[in-house]
Design an enzyme around this catalytic site. Structure first.
Site, mmCIF file in Angstrom:
data_model
loop_
_atom_site.group_PDB
_atom_site.id
_atom_site.type_symbol
_atom_site.label_atom_id
_atom_site.label_comp_id
_atom_site.label_asym_id
_atom_site.label_seq_id
_atom_site.Cartn_x
_atom_site.Cartn_y
_atom_site.Cartn_z
ATOM 1 N N LYS A 182 -12.117 -28.920 9.148
ATOM 2 C CA LYS A 182 -11.223 -27.754 9.297
ATOM 3 C C LYS A 182 -9.950 -27.937 8.459
ATOM 4 O O LYS A 182 -9.709 -28.999 7.900
ATOM 5 C CB LYS A 182 -10.859 -27.552 10.765
ATOM 6 C CG LYS A 182 -12.030 -27.586 11.729
ATOM 7 C CD LYS A 182 -12.745 -26.257 11.880
ATOM 8 C CE LYS A 182 -13.870 -26.410 12.884
ATOM 9 N NZ LYS A 182 -14.786 -25.314 13.013
HETATM 10 C C1 LIG Z 1 -15.627 -25.483 14.369
HETATM 11 C C2 LIG Z 1 -15.889 -24.296 15.208
HETATM 12 C C3 LIG Z 1 -15.821 -24.355 16.615
HETATM 13 C C4 LIG Z 1 -15.547 -25.611 17.412
HETATM 14 O O1 LIG Z 1 -16.116 -26.727 16.945
HETATM 15 P P1 LIG Z 1 -15.935 -28.212 17.499
HETATM 16 O O2 LIG Z 1 -16.818 -28.957 16.547
HETATM 17 O O3 LIG Z 1 -16.451 -28.246 18.889
HETATM 18 O O4 LIG Z 1 -14.504 -28.627 17.423
HETATM 19 C C5 LIG Z 1 -15.991 -23.172 17.315
HETATM 20 N N1 LIG Z 1 -16.225 -22.013 16.706
HETATM 21 C C6 LIG Z 1 -16.296 -21.909 15.362
HETATM 22 C C7 LIG Z 1 -16.496 -20.567 14.753
HETATM 23 C C8 LIG Z 1 -16.157 -23.060 14.560
HETATM 24 O O5 LIG Z 1 -16.249 -22.948 13.245
#
Ligand SMILES: *Cc1c(COP(=O)(O)O)cnc(C)c1O
Length: 371
Positions: A182
């Site tokens: 991210k």
């Molecule tokens: C990354 C993401 C999440 C959460 O991901 P984790 O790997 O659990 O931190 C939730 N929704 C979307 C759209 C994502 O891209």
């Protein structure tokens, strides 16, 4: 062959310093870095409360629970997302009801939401896909008219703006996620964002074994989980948050270089940004022209891999995941725009350190493979 990876975190001396300081302190978890991280994230997003947890998925789960969404409830959402944005309803026995997406921004198609509302509908959960905020004015209007809760999955959109307001604040509750791919990372982690005090309080209790506000260690007021985020992770997050403008600008540089390099390539659509929106880049996803099939796309992906370029088919539709098909009977053809887009998209290598030379290489390999 040296591969160009899909993603890579950007960790500097400040991150190492902050994490090391926690390791030298007696407080590895439930220490001072947790509330500090939460306050700073809340301020950044422009909301009153932030509750940090151990993943974005945990954040989604706890906010669904705190909003009282459960058995017998339906939540309208998009099938073109990461699977967690629909799984969070299943965790609590609620049903995700999918609405197809817009072919340009890949966000939920607002014109199709009202037709999906039933007496069981309790909420709308919209996702800011690939960092692009959904059409929040229109979605808010529908939610108000039908008295529905509004949830923003802004896991991919920290820092992005819709009409000059930052993502994460458009619903009753929003979430960010901090996995290493991210815009900023805590290693693993996520945060629940809200202006509603009772929701923040419930999420704090759920993440910490159902303990009450006083935090008396063996006093459990409700069933809870251990979804805590350690001070080590929070320290990493604080360092990244102090650098967030720098991190976002580096990502923007890479995105702009891709736009420039790919512009002249026939049969390839770069990301399409709506007016009123400022995107802070999570991934850079291109789409092949309509005449390409899913098999063509897979061959191009394989070709890129053979040439040392990692890539991914963001996203595979949620309604076609095996357990969704088995549980709900969804099948190919149910959400045609999602399927059409999903068959033709490719996420290219995207991270801060990517050089102009590497972007040029990706561009020329794509050019050759599309010929
Ligand atoms: C990354 C993401 C999440 C959460 O991901 P984790 O790997 O659990 O931190 C939730 N929704 C979307 C759209 C994502 O891209």
């Amino acid at each position: 062959m040296k591969m160009i990876p899909l993603a890579r975190p950007d960790i500097g001396p400040k991150e190492i310093e902050y994490v090391t300081a926690v390791l030298k302190s007696p407080y590895l978890s439930l220490g001072p870095r947790l509330p500090e991280f939460e306050e700073k994230i809340a301020r950044y997003a422009g909301v009153r409360y932030a509750v940090a947890v151990n993943s974005g998925t945990s954040a989604l789960h706890l906010m669904v629970k705190a909003l009282g969404i459960g058995q017998g409830d339906e939540v309208i959402t998009t099938p073109f997302s990461f699977v967690a944005s629909a799984n969070c309803m299943l965790f609590e026995g609620a049903k995700p009801v999918f609405v197809d997406i817009e072919p340009s921004t890949y966000n939920i198609d607002v014109s199709k939401i009202e037709a999906a509302i039933t007496p069981k509908t309790k909420a709308i959960l919209a996702v800011d896909v690939f960092g692009q905020p959904a059409n929040w004015d229109a979605i808010t209007k529908i939610a108000k008219k039908h008295r529905l809760l509004l949830i923003e999955d802004s896991a991919e959109a920290i820092g992005s703006e819709y009409k000059n307001r930052k993502a994460g604040c458009f619903g009753d509750v929003g979430v960010f996620a901090f996995y290493p791919n991210k815009q900023m990372t805590t290693g693993e982690g996520g945060v629940i964002l809200t202006d509603r005090e009772e929701i923040a309080k419930l999420c704090r209790s759920y993440r910490n074994q159902g303990r009450g506000e006083a935090g008396t260690w063996l006093q459990h007021e409700r069933i809870g989980y251990n979804f805590r985020l350690s001070d080590i992770n929070c320290a990493l997050g604080l360092a990244q948050l102090e650098r967030i403008e720098e991190l976002q600008e580096k990502r923007d540089r890479v995105a702009q270089l891709y736009f420039k390099r790919l512009k002249a390539i026939k049969d390839l659509y770069p990301p399409c940004i709506a007016p009123d929106v400022k995107v802070r880049w999570f991934v850079y996803v291109i789409r092949l022209a309509d005449r390409f099939t899913k098999t063509d796309r897979e061959e191009i992906q394989e070709g890129l891999r053979d040439r040392g370029i990692e890539n991914r088919n963001y996203f595979s539709p949620i309604h076609l995941q095996p357990f969704y098909q088995a549980q709900f009977g969804w099948k190919r053809g149910d959400f045609p725009v999602t399927e059409h887009v999903s068959d033709r998209t490719i996420a290219l290598p995207f991270f801060n350190q990517l050089s102009e030379k590497e972007i040029d290489y990706v561009g020329s390999q794509l050019e050759q493979l599309l010929r």
